[in-house]
Motif scaffolding. Structure first.
Motif, short mmCIF file in Angstrom:
data_model
loop_
_atom_site.label_atom_id
_atom_site.label_comp_id
_atom_site.label_asym_id
_atom_site.label_seq_id
_atom_site.Cartn_x
_atom_site.Cartn_y
_atom_site.Cartn_z
N PRO A 80 10.94 -13.28 -3.63
CA PRO A 80 10.91 -12.22 -4.64
C PRO A 80 10.00 -11.08 -4.21
O PRO A 80 9.03 -11.28 -3.46
CB PRO A 80 10.35 -12.92 -5.88
N VAL A 81 10.31 -9.91 -4.71
CA VAL A 81 9.50 -8.72 -4.44
C VAL A 81 9.22 -8.04 -5.77
O VAL A 81 9.89 -8.30 -6.77
CB VAL A 81 10.23 -7.77 -3.46
N PHE A 82 8.23 -7.15 -5.79
CA PHE A 82 7.79 -6.56 -7.06
C PHE A 82 7.64 -5.05 -6.91
O PHE A 82 7.20 -4.57 -5.87
CB PHE A 82 6.47 -7.21 -7.50
N GLY A 83 7.99 -4.35 -7.99
CA GLY A 83 7.90 -2.89 -7.95
C GLY A 83 7.49 -2.34 -9.30
O GLY A 83 7.18 -3.10 -10.23
N PHE A 84 7.50 -1.01 -9.42
CA PHE A 84 7.09 -0.39 -10.69
C PHE A 84 8.20 0.52 -11.21
O PHE A 84 9.08 0.97 -10.46
CB PHE A 84 5.79 0.40 -10.51
N LEU A 85 8.15 0.79 -12.52
CA LEU A 85 9.11 1.67 -13.18
C LEU A 85 8.36 2.85 -13.77
O LEU A 85 7.44 2.68 -14.57
CB LEU A 85 9.84 0.91 -14.31
N SER A 86 8.76 4.04 -13.38
CA SER A 86 8.13 5.26 -13.88
C SER A 86 8.93 5.78 -15.08
O SER A 86 10.12 5.46 -15.24
CB SER A 86 8.14 6.27 -12.73
N ASP A 87 8.29 6.58 -15.93
CA ASP A 87 9.00 7.09 -17.12
C ASP A 87 10.26 7.87 -16.73
O ASP A 87 11.26 7.82 -17.44
CB ASP A 87 8.06 7.95 -17.99
N ALA A 104 0.84 -1.21 0.00
CA ALA A 104 0.00 0.00 0.00
C ALA A 104 0.87 1.26 0.00
O ALA A 104 0.54 2.26 -0.64
CB ALA A 104 -0.94 -0.01 1.21
N ILE A 105 2.00 1.21 0.72
CA ILE A 105 2.92 2.36 0.71
C ILE A 105 3.50 2.54 -0.70
O ILE A 105 3.55 3.63 -1.26
CB ILE A 105 4.04 2.17 1.77
N GLN A 106 3.92 1.40 -1.32
CA GLN A 106 4.44 1.47 -2.69
C GLN A 106 3.37 2.03 -3.65
O GLN A 106 3.67 2.87 -4.51
CB GLN A 106 4.87 0.07 -3.15
N ASP A 107 2.13 1.57 -3.50
CA ASP A 107 1.03 2.07 -4.36
C ASP A 107 0.82 3.57 -4.18
O ASP A 107 0.51 4.29 -5.13
CB ASP A 107 -0.28 1.35 -4.05
N GLU A 108 0.98 4.03 -2.94
CA GLU A 108 0.80 5.46 -2.67
C GLU A 108 1.93 6.27 -3.31
O GLU A 108 1.69 7.38 -3.81
CB GLU A 108 0.71 5.68 -1.15
N ILE A 109 3.15 5.72 -3.34
CA ILE A 109 4.25 6.40 -4.04
C ILE A 109 3.91 6.50 -5.53
O ILE A 109 4.10 7.53 -6.18
CB ILE A 109 5.60 5.67 -3.80
#
Ligand code: OOG
Ligand code: MG
Length: 262
Positions: free
Chosen positions: A79-86, A42-47
């Motif tokens: 494993p963990v998962f994240g996102f990549l922004s432009d 949820a913290i990652q989603d908020e970022i």
């Protein structure tokens, strides 16, 4: 979930400010030991929401800690998962402004360009390969916001898995024509070999990391959308870099990709 909505918002703001100002911080579980996995994502989603509200686009997703080398290096085993922004994207042969980062490290990875949506549960290597448009070599630049890269899994998830920059090579290969398990990678710093390995270091086959990402998203009612670039995780240990360093990744039958730290 154990944290209140206000705490999640405050921790996201804190971690993103550390990212944007290149400041480190003690890991957040020291003050919030009760934090659970849902809180961390949820913290990652908020970022992500904060970045989007400023006009950023989410161009990719990543799996991390998917190789034994990385798990050993960081002392964790999931494993963990994240996102990549432009804003994380750097062109092949381009420069990373080292002053914008805290203590960057580079990782050799294989990236998948996904053509058709992938949704778990039950996603497997075959579905990933069938849904993949092409694969390209990638250098991921990670930069944990935690002091001395000292973290636990929940802290690193909240910090978007140390995501900072990524560089994608321009030679695209059809995954059908390759055995990505035996695809060799050679990472060079200033012309010297500093790490090497093969695709099988990532969960036996790098596509497994993409399948695990789809299964993780599926549990949360989401999917890997068409057109997503997915980084499957560092094949070797991450290598520290400093201003002035030049990095080149050579991948067997997939060309090379390079970046300079200015
Ligand atoms: C977490 C991110 C790991 C990978 O490819 O394993 C990662 C970290 O090691 O800071 O991106
Ligand atoms: Mg990585």
């Amino acid at each position: 979930m154990k944290l209140t909505e206000a705490t999640i918002v405050a921790l996201a703001e804190h971690l993103e400010n550390c990212e944007l100002q290149a400041r480190d911080t003690p890991k957040i579980t020291l003050d919030h030991p009760e934090m659970d996995w849902d809180d961390a994502y949820a913290i990652q989603d908020e970022i992500m929401r904060r970045k989007r509200s400023r006009g950023a686009r989410i161009v990719g997703l990543k799996a991390g800690l998917t190789s034994y080398a990385k798990m050993r290096q960081m002392g964790v085993e999931t494993p963990v998962f994240g996102f990549l922004s432009d804003g994380f994207s750097v062109l092949d042969g381009g420069a990373v402004a080292t002053g914008e980062l805290i203590h960057p490290k580079v990782e050799p990875e294989i990236a998948f360009m996904i053509r058709t949506p992938l949704r778990g549960p039950g996603c497997h290597v075959g579905q990933v390969l069938a849904a993949t448009d092409f694969v390209v070599p990638a250098i991921e630049v990670i930069d944990s916001r935690y002091r001395d890269f000292k973290f636990d899994l929940k802290s690193v998830v909240a910090d978007n898995c140390s995501s900072a920059r990524f560089v994608v090579g321009g030679m695209m290969r059809n995954a059908r024509d390759l055995d990505l398990r035996t695809t060799g990678v050679v990472l060079e710093k200033n012309g010297r070999v500093v790490a090497l390995g093969a695709g099988a270091a990532v969960l036996g086959h790098p596509a497994t990391a993409v399948a695990e990402l789809a299964n993780h998203l599926g549990r949360r009612g989401a999917e890997i959308p068409a057109g997503t670039l997915v980084l499957s995780g560092g094949i070797t240990e991450a290598v520290s870099v400093a201003r002035g360093d030049s990095i080149r990744l050579r991948v067997h039958e997939m060309g090379s990709v390079s970046v300079h730290f200015s």
